[in-house]
Enzyme design. Structure first.
Site, PDB file in Angstrom:
ATOM      1  N   ASP A 140       0.865  -1.038   0.063  1.00 47.78           N
ATOM      2  CA  ASP A 140       0.057   0.008  -0.003  1.00 47.78           C
ATOM      3  C   ASP A 140       0.939   0.940   0.026  1.00 47.78           C
ATOM      4  OD1 ASP A 140      -2.968   0.953   0.550  1.00 47.78           O
ATOM      5  OD2 ASP A 140      -1.927   1.928   2.024  1.00 47.78           O
ATOM      6  N   HIS A 175      -7.275  -6.292  -1.065  1.00 45.93           N
ATOM      7  CA  HIS A 175      -6.140  -5.233  -0.849  1.00 45.93           C
ATOM      8  C   HIS A 175      -5.266  -5.793  -0.094  1.00 45.93           C
ATOM      9  CE1 HIS A 175      -4.256  -1.425  -0.845  1.00 45.93           C
ATOM     10  NE2 HIS A 175      -4.494  -1.326   0.531  1.00 45.93           N
TER      11      HIS A 175
END
Length: 335
Positions: free
Chosen positions: A105, A303
Protein backbone atom coordinates in the site's frame (compact mmCIF):
# COMPACT_ATOMS: atom_id res chain seq x y z
CA UNK A 1 15.97 -23.45 4.91
CA UNK A 2 17.48 -22.46 8.21
CA UNK A 3 16.02 -24.20 11.24
CA UNK A 4 16.92 -21.31 13.53
CA UNK A 5 14.56 -18.36 13.17
CA UNK A 6 15.12 -16.55 16.51
CA UNK A 7 12.39 -14.67 18.33
CA UNK A 8 10.85 -11.32 17.52
CA UNK A 9 13.00 -8.46 18.78
CA UNK A 10 11.63 -4.96 19.28
CA UNK A 11 13.95 -1.97 19.17
CA UNK A 12 14.10 1.76 18.53
CA UNK A 13 16.65 3.32 16.18
CA UNK A 14 17.42 7.03 15.70
CA UNK A 15 15.94 8.71 12.64
CA UNK A 16 15.73 12.27 11.31
CA UNK A 17 12.24 12.62 12.79
CA UNK A 18 13.11 11.14 16.18
CA UNK A 19 13.05 7.37 16.48
CA UNK A 20 11.68 4.48 14.43
CA UNK A 21 10.25 1.42 16.16
CA UNK A 22 10.96 -1.86 14.41
CA UNK A 23 10.51 -5.57 14.94
CA UNK A 24 13.08 -7.97 13.58
CA UNK A 25 13.54 -11.70 13.28
CA UNK A 26 16.29 -13.84 11.78
CA UNK A 27 19.82 -13.31 10.57
CA UNK A 28 21.26 -12.85 7.10
CA UNK A 29 20.72 -10.28 4.33
CA UNK A 30 18.47 -7.43 5.47
CA UNK A 31 14.89 -7.22 4.17
CA UNK A 32 13.09 -4.04 5.24
CA UNK A 33 9.27 -4.29 5.36
CA UNK A 34 7.12 -1.13 5.12
CA UNK A 35 3.41 -1.19 5.93
CA UNK A 36 0.60 0.89 4.49
CA UNK A 37 -2.53 2.72 5.69
CA UNK A 38 -3.96 2.10 8.23
CA UNK A 39 -1.67 -0.59 9.60
CA UNK A 40 1.60 -1.13 11.49
CA UNK A 41 4.60 -3.46 11.68
CA UNK A 42 2.04 -6.09 12.70
CA UNK A 43 0.85 -6.30 9.07
CA UNK A 44 4.00 -8.36 8.42
CA UNK A 45 3.47 -10.82 11.30
CA UNK A 46 3.17 -13.74 8.86
CA UNK A 47 6.21 -12.74 6.81
CA UNK A 48 8.73 -12.17 9.61
CA UNK A 49 9.08 -15.85 10.62
CA UNK A 50 8.93 -17.07 7.02
CA UNK A 51 11.72 -14.74 5.90
CA UNK A 52 13.77 -15.57 8.99
CA UNK A 53 13.38 -19.29 8.30
CA UNK A 54 14.61 -18.70 4.73
CA UNK A 55 17.83 -17.12 6.01
CA UNK A 56 17.05 -13.39 6.03
CA UNK A 57 17.12 -10.65 8.63
CA UNK A 58 13.50 -9.52 8.35
CA UNK A 59 12.72 -6.09 9.80
CA UNK A 60 9.21 -4.60 9.91
CA UNK A 61 8.96 -0.95 10.96
CA UNK A 62 6.27 1.31 12.27
CA UNK A 63 6.38 4.04 9.62
CA UNK A 64 6.81 7.58 10.99
CA UNK A 65 3.54 8.65 12.62
CA UNK A 66 2.43 5.10 13.42
CA UNK A 67 2.68 2.79 16.39
CA UNK A 68 5.71 3.38 18.59
CA UNK A 69 7.66 5.46 16.10
CA UNK A 70 8.01 9.22 16.54
CA UNK A 71 5.14 11.44 15.45
CA UNK A 72 6.38 14.91 14.49
CA UNK A 73 3.63 17.53 14.69
CA UNK A 74 4.02 19.43 11.37
CA UNK A 75 2.06 18.10 8.41
CA UNK A 76 5.11 18.59 6.18
CA UNK A 77 7.12 16.19 8.36
CA UNK A 78 5.45 13.34 6.46
CA UNK A 79 6.77 14.22 3.00
CA UNK A 80 8.20 11.39 0.93
CA UNK A 81 11.79 12.60 1.20
CA UNK A 82 11.60 12.37 5.00
CA UNK A 83 10.18 8.86 4.88
CA UNK A 84 12.97 7.76 2.55
CA UNK A 85 15.47 9.22 5.00
CA UNK A 86 13.84 7.20 7.80
CA UNK A 87 14.41 3.98 5.87
CA UNK A 88 18.06 4.84 5.28
CA UNK A 89 18.42 5.61 8.99
CA UNK A 90 16.97 2.21 9.89
CA UNK A 91 19.39 0.38 7.58
CA UNK A 92 22.39 2.23 8.99
CA UNK A 93 21.06 2.03 12.55
CA UNK A 94 21.04 -1.74 12.23
CA UNK A 95 24.70 -1.69 11.22
CA UNK A 96 24.01 -2.46 7.56
CA UNK A 97 24.96 -0.63 4.37
CA UNK A 98 22.13 -1.82 2.13
CA UNK A 99 18.86 -3.74 2.11
CA UNK A 100 16.07 -5.15 0.04
CA UNK A 101 12.99 -2.99 0.62
CA UNK A 102 9.45 -4.40 0.38
CA UNK A 103 6.29 -2.38 0.90
CA UNK A 104 2.52 -2.74 0.88
CA UNK A 105 0.00 0.00 0.00
CA UNK A 106 1.61 3.35 0.97
CA UNK A 107 4.59 1.27 2.01
CA UNK A 108 4.94 0.13 -1.61
CA UNK A 109 5.09 3.75 -2.76
CA UNK A 110 7.64 4.57 -0.04
CA UNK A 111 9.66 1.49 -1.01
CA UNK A 112 9.62 2.45 -4.68
CA UNK A 113 10.76 6.00 -3.98
CA UNK A 114 13.39 4.75 -1.56
CA UNK A 115 14.87 2.62 -4.31
CA UNK A 116 14.55 5.45 -6.83
CA UNK A 117 16.17 8.11 -4.65
CA UNK A 118 18.72 5.97 -2.78
CA UNK A 119 19.80 3.13 -5.08
CA UNK A 120 23.06 3.04 -3.13
CA UNK A 121 21.14 1.75 -0.10
CA UNK A 122 18.18 -0.16 -1.56
CA UNK A 123 19.39 -2.69 -4.11
CA UNK A 124 16.09 -4.49 -4.79
CA UNK A 125 12.44 -3.55 -4.30
CA UNK A 126 9.22 -5.51 -3.79
CA UNK A 127 5.83 -3.83 -4.26
CA UNK A 128 2.59 -5.24 -2.86
CA UNK A 129 -0.86 -3.99 -3.97
CA UNK A 130 0.18 -0.60 -5.38
CA UNK A 131 1.98 -0.75 -8.75
CA UNK A 132 4.93 1.49 -9.50
CA UNK A 133 4.12 4.70 -11.33
CA UNK A 134 7.03 7.07 -11.98
CA UNK A 135 6.81 10.52 -10.38
CA UNK A 136 5.08 13.11 -12.48
CA UNK A 137 1.73 13.26 -14.20
CA UNK A 138 -1.00 15.67 -13.11
CA UNK A 139 -0.90 17.40 -9.74
CA UNK A 140 -2.44 14.90 -7.29
CA UNK A 141 -5.05 17.28 -5.86
CA UNK A 142 -6.29 18.03 -9.38
CA UNK A 143 -6.44 14.31 -10.21
CA UNK A 144 -8.42 13.59 -7.03
CA UNK A 145 -10.92 16.32 -7.87
CA UNK A 146 -11.41 14.92 -11.36
CA UNK A 147 -12.04 11.41 -10.02
CA UNK A 148 -14.72 12.41 -7.55
CA UNK A 149 -17.46 13.87 -9.72
CA UNK A 150 -20.44 14.49 -7.43
CA UNK A 151 -18.64 12.62 -4.65
CA UNK A 152 -15.19 12.93 -3.07
CA UNK A 153 -12.38 10.49 -3.65
CA UNK A 154 -11.15 9.25 -0.27
CA UNK A 155 -7.68 10.80 -0.72
CA UNK A 156 -9.33 14.21 -1.21
CA UNK A 157 -11.51 13.59 1.85
CA UNK A 158 -8.33 13.05 3.88
CA UNK A 159 -6.75 16.39 2.92
CA UNK A 160 -8.24 18.73 5.52
CA UNK A 161 -6.66 18.17 8.94
CA UNK A 162 -9.20 17.09 11.51
CA UNK A 163 -11.97 16.11 9.12
CA UNK A 164 -11.35 12.39 8.74
CA UNK A 165 -10.08 12.26 12.32
CA UNK A 166 -13.52 13.43 13.50
CA UNK A 167 -15.12 10.49 11.71
CA UNK A 168 -12.67 7.84 12.86
CA UNK A 169 -11.66 8.67 16.42
CA UNK A 170 -15.02 8.20 18.21
CA UNK A 171 -14.94 4.47 17.29
CA UNK A 172 -11.50 3.48 16.06
CA UNK A 173 -12.08 -0.27 16.32
CA UNK A 174 -15.35 -0.15 14.41
CA UNK A 175 -13.96 2.09 11.69
CA UNK A 176 -10.94 -0.13 11.17
CA UNK A 177 -13.11 -3.25 11.07
CA UNK A 178 -15.26 -1.65 8.39
CA UNK A 179 -12.37 -0.50 6.24
CA UNK A 180 -10.55 -3.83 6.45
CA UNK A 181 -13.77 -5.62 5.48
CA UNK A 182 -14.55 -3.16 2.66
CA UNK A 183 -11.28 -3.95 0.88
CA UNK A 184 -11.05 -7.71 1.59
CA UNK A 185 -12.03 -10.27 -1.01
CA UNK A 186 -14.49 -12.18 1.18
CA UNK A 187 -16.30 -9.20 2.71
CA UNK A 188 -16.10 -6.33 0.19
CA UNK A 189 -19.36 -4.81 -1.12
CA UNK A 190 -20.81 -6.63 -4.10
CA UNK A 191 -21.09 -5.40 -7.69
CA UNK A 192 -23.33 -2.38 -7.95
CA UNK A 193 -22.93 -1.36 -4.31
CA UNK A 194 -21.64 2.16 -3.59
CA UNK A 195 -17.85 2.27 -3.82
CA UNK A 196 -16.24 2.71 -0.38
CA UNK A 197 -13.36 4.64 -1.98
CA UNK A 198 -15.74 7.57 -2.52
CA UNK A 199 -17.60 9.74 -0.02
CA UNK A 200 -20.88 11.60 -0.38
CA UNK A 201 -20.31 15.35 -0.08
CA UNK A 202 -22.18 15.43 3.22
CA UNK A 203 -21.38 11.85 4.20
CA UNK A 204 -18.65 9.68 5.66
CA UNK A 205 -16.54 6.81 4.44
CA UNK A 206 -17.95 4.58 7.14
CA UNK A 207 -21.49 4.62 5.80
CA UNK A 208 -20.31 2.46 2.88
CA UNK A 209 -18.37 -0.06 4.96
CA UNK A 210 -19.70 -3.56 5.66
CA UNK A 211 -21.20 -3.90 9.12
CA UNK A 212 -20.83 -6.66 11.74
CA UNK A 213 -18.49 -8.94 9.84
CA UNK A 214 -14.75 -9.42 9.76
CA UNK A 215 -12.72 -10.80 6.86
CA UNK A 216 -11.37 -14.30 7.34
CA UNK A 217 -7.77 -13.09 7.74
CA UNK A 218 -8.62 -10.83 10.71
CA UNK A 219 -9.66 -12.16 14.11
CA UNK A 220 -10.71 -10.17 17.14
CA UNK A 221 -7.24 -10.18 18.68
CA UNK A 222 -5.67 -8.83 15.47
CA UNK A 223 -8.28 -6.08 15.29
CA UNK A 224 -7.72 -5.25 18.95
CA UNK A 225 -3.99 -4.81 18.29
CA UNK A 226 -4.53 -2.40 15.42
CA UNK A 227 -7.22 -0.47 17.27
CA UNK A 228 -5.13 -0.11 20.42
CA UNK A 229 -2.23 1.33 18.44
CA UNK A 230 -4.39 4.01 16.82
CA UNK A 231 -6.33 4.77 19.99
CA UNK A 232 -3.00 5.52 21.63
CA UNK A 233 -1.38 7.49 18.80
CA UNK A 234 -4.30 9.23 17.12
CA UNK A 235 -4.60 9.56 13.36
CA UNK A 236 -2.78 12.75 12.43
CA UNK A 237 0.50 11.08 11.51
CA UNK A 238 -1.10 8.39 9.37
CA UNK A 239 -3.36 10.85 7.53
CA UNK A 240 -0.60 13.40 7.04
CA UNK A 241 0.97 11.13 4.43
CA UNK A 242 -1.99 11.96 2.17
CA UNK A 243 -1.60 15.66 2.94
CA UNK A 244 1.86 15.78 1.37
CA UNK A 245 1.08 14.41 -2.07
CA UNK A 246 1.19 17.79 -3.83
CA UNK A 247 4.39 18.64 -1.94
CA UNK A 248 5.93 15.34 -3.05
CA UNK A 249 4.86 16.03 -6.63
CA UNK A 250 6.80 19.29 -6.53
CA UNK A 251 9.86 18.01 -4.65
CA UNK A 252 10.31 14.93 -6.81
CA UNK A 253 10.21 16.81 -10.10
CA UNK A 254 13.78 15.76 -10.91
CA UNK A 255 12.63 12.11 -11.00
CA UNK A 256 9.60 12.57 -13.27
CA UNK A 257 9.22 9.62 -15.59
CA UNK A 258 12.19 7.79 -14.07
CA UNK A 259 12.17 3.99 -14.18
CA UNK A 260 13.13 1.78 -11.24
CA UNK A 261 16.05 -0.24 -12.50
CA UNK A 262 16.78 -2.49 -9.50
CA UNK A 263 15.57 -6.11 -9.46
CA UNK A 264 11.90 -5.88 -8.54
CA UNK A 265 8.75 -7.82 -7.67
CA UNK A 266 5.04 -6.98 -7.82
CA UNK A 267 2.21 -8.83 -6.06
CA UNK A 268 -1.35 -7.56 -6.29
CA UNK A 269 -4.88 -8.78 -5.68
CA UNK A 270 -7.20 -9.25 -8.64
CA UNK A 271 -10.10 -7.76 -6.64
CA UNK A 272 -8.12 -4.78 -5.36
CA UNK A 273 -8.97 -1.36 -6.79
CA UNK A 274 -5.26 -0.49 -6.67
CA UNK A 275 -4.63 -3.25 -9.20
CA UNK A 276 -7.62 -2.60 -11.45
CA UNK A 277 -7.44 1.20 -11.51
CA UNK A 278 -3.69 1.08 -12.18
CA UNK A 279 -3.79 -1.71 -14.77
CA UNK A 280 -2.04 0.59 -17.26
CA UNK A 281 0.82 1.00 -14.79
CA UNK A 282 1.23 -2.78 -14.64
CA UNK A 283 1.16 -2.96 -18.44
CA UNK A 284 3.94 -0.34 -18.51
CA UNK A 285 6.33 -2.41 -16.38
CA UNK A 286 8.68 -3.29 -19.27
CA UNK A 287 9.53 0.43 -19.41
CA UNK A 288 9.05 1.49 -15.78
CA UNK A 289 10.42 -1.62 -14.04
CA UNK A 290 13.07 -2.92 -16.44
CA UNK A 291 14.57 -5.04 -13.63
CA UNK A 292 11.29 -6.81 -12.92
CA UNK A 293 11.87 -10.46 -12.00
CA UNK A 294 8.28 -11.50 -11.28
CA UNK A 295 4.77 -9.99 -11.31
CA UNK A 296 1.78 -11.78 -9.81
CA UNK A 297 -1.90 -10.84 -9.59
CA UNK A 298 -3.61 -13.23 -7.18
CA UNK A 299 -7.08 -14.37 -8.19
CA UNK A 300 -9.81 -13.85 -5.60
CA UNK A 301 -7.59 -11.62 -3.43
CA UNK A 302 -8.35 -8.13 -2.16
CA UNK A 303 -6.14 -5.30 -0.97
CA UNK A 304 -4.47 -6.78 2.13
CA UNK A 305 -2.48 -9.32 0.14
CA UNK A 306 0.15 -10.45 2.66
CA UNK A 307 -2.54 -10.95 5.30
CA UNK A 308 -5.23 -12.42 3.04
CA UNK A 309 -2.78 -14.83 1.36
CA UNK A 310 0.18 -15.20 3.74
CA UNK A 311 1.34 -18.64 2.60
CA UNK A 312 1.28 -17.71 -1.08
CA UNK A 313 2.90 -14.32 -0.54
CA UNK A 314 5.61 -15.86 1.64
CA UNK A 315 6.45 -18.33 -1.12
CA UNK A 316 6.53 -15.61 -3.77
CA UNK A 317 8.71 -13.37 -1.62
CA UNK A 318 11.23 -16.05 -0.72
CA UNK A 319 11.38 -17.33 -4.31
CA UNK A 320 12.07 -13.79 -5.52
CA UNK A 321 14.68 -13.13 -2.87
CA UNK A 322 16.44 -16.36 -3.78
CA UNK A 323 16.47 -15.30 -7.44
CA UNK A 324 18.10 -11.92 -6.80
CA UNK A 325 21.54 -11.49 -8.33
CA UNK A 326 24.32 -12.05 -5.83
CA UNK A 327 26.11 -8.91 -4.69
CA UNK A 328 29.87 -8.87 -4.06
CA UNK A 329 30.57 -8.97 -0.32
CA UNK A 330 26.96 -9.57 0.64
CA UNK A 331 26.14 -12.39 3.10
CA UNK A 332 24.27 -15.30 1.60
CA UNK A 333 20.79 -16.28 2.73
CA UNK A 334 20.38 -19.61 4.48
CA UNK A 335 19.74 -22.65 2.36
Amino acid sequence: MSGHTTELTHRLVPSPGGRIHLVEQGTGPLVLLLHGFPESWYSWRHQLPALAAAGYRAVAVDVRGYGRSSKPAPVEAYRMLDLVDDGVAVVHGLGEESAVVVGHDWGATIAAHSALIRPDVFHAVGLLSVPYTPPGGPRPSEAFAAMGGEEEFYAAYFQQPGRAEAEIEPDVRGWLAGLYAALSADTMPGPGAPDPHFVRRSGTMRERFPVDRLPSWLDGDDLDFYAAEFERTGWGGALNRYRNMDRDWEELAAFRGAPLTQPSLFIGGALDASTTWLADAIDAYPATLPGLIASHVLDGCGHWVQQERPTEVNRLLTDWLAALPSRPGAPAAGK
